[in-house]
Design a protein around this motif. Structure first.
Motif: not given
Length: 233
Positions: A74-81, A84-92, A96-99, A102-108
């Motif tokens: 999840f992500f909360r930018s400065k000033g936000q309360k 926001e759900h941005i990523y989920n990993y369940d076998e792949e 989840k976020s337009f922001q 194409d900029r998040l990759d699994w690294f675990g």
């Protein structure tokens, strides 16, 4: 590595038995440590335009218990309360976020559903990516007669800068390096002065001894000459 058959080395000595026991114990210890897990905090400073690893490690307390896990970021930018759900990993992985499209990759963890490293990698970091990231590991532990579900939360407070800054540890390390170099040079200078004085003193002592020896030789020769003259008379 080579091995000897019992027929080639004869009867095993007590010393060899102790060595063999030691290696068996070491092998067992390495086997136990192979699956070791250490919870390390994530870095918190990213450079704009570069990539950045959002670290999230959640070690399972009892490795012998079977388990599985899914991960949400999840992500909360400065000033936000709210987050926001941005990523989920369940076998792949799934963004989840337009922001962050194409900029998040699994690294675990990849070789097991029993996830302990839930890190993700953010590419092409922007200043809008500054804020708080929350990692949630949804872990299901399977015991013999029941299952237990738990959730672990970790947060990363990310700051995006235009240029990489040097950390305090790096500055202290460099200062200590220069102090060590200067100290070594001073010590070498002192050693050189000490050795020079010692050699100089030894040389002067040798010259004095040589002068004394020459004086004694001349005195002895003069005495012999005087004795010869008296005998001639």
């Amino acid at each position: 590595m080579f091995l000897l058959r019992p027929s080639e080395c004869g009867e095993m000595s007590p010393e060899w038995g102790q060595v063999k026991s030691y290696f068996y114990a070491l092998y067992t210890l390495l086997g136990m440590c192979r699956g070791a897990c250490a919870e390390v905090d994530s870095d918190t400073e990213a450079v704009a335009g570069k990539g950045f690893k959002l670290g999230c490690i959640s070690c399972k307390r009892r490795s012998e218990v079977e388990g599985s896990a899914t991960v949400d970021w999840f992500f909360r930018s400065k000033g936000q309360k709210d987050f926001e759900h941005i990523y989920n990993y369940d076998e792949e992985g799934s963004i989840k976020s337009f922001q962050f499209e194409d900029r998040l990759d699994w690294f675990g963890s990849r070789q097991s559903n029993d996830i302990q490293d839930a890190s993700i990698f953010l590419t092409n970091v922007t200043f809008n990516d500054s804020g708080t990231y929350r990692c949630r590991v949804n872990r299901l532990l399977t015991y013999e007669f029941y299952e237990y579900q738990t959730k672990i939360f970790k947060e990363v407070n990310l700051t995006v800068v235009g240029k990489a800054t040097r950390g305090t540890a790096s500055i202290v390390s460099e200062v200590m390096m220069y102090v060590a170099i200067i100290g070594l040079q001073v010590w070498l200078l002192i050693e050189m002065i000490y050795c020079y004085r010692k050699i100089s003193a030894a040389g002067e002592e040798a010259l004095r001894e040589a002068a004394n020896a020459e004086y004694l030789a001349l005195a002895s020769e003069s005495k012999d000459n005087c004795a010869g003259v008296q005998v001639g008379d």
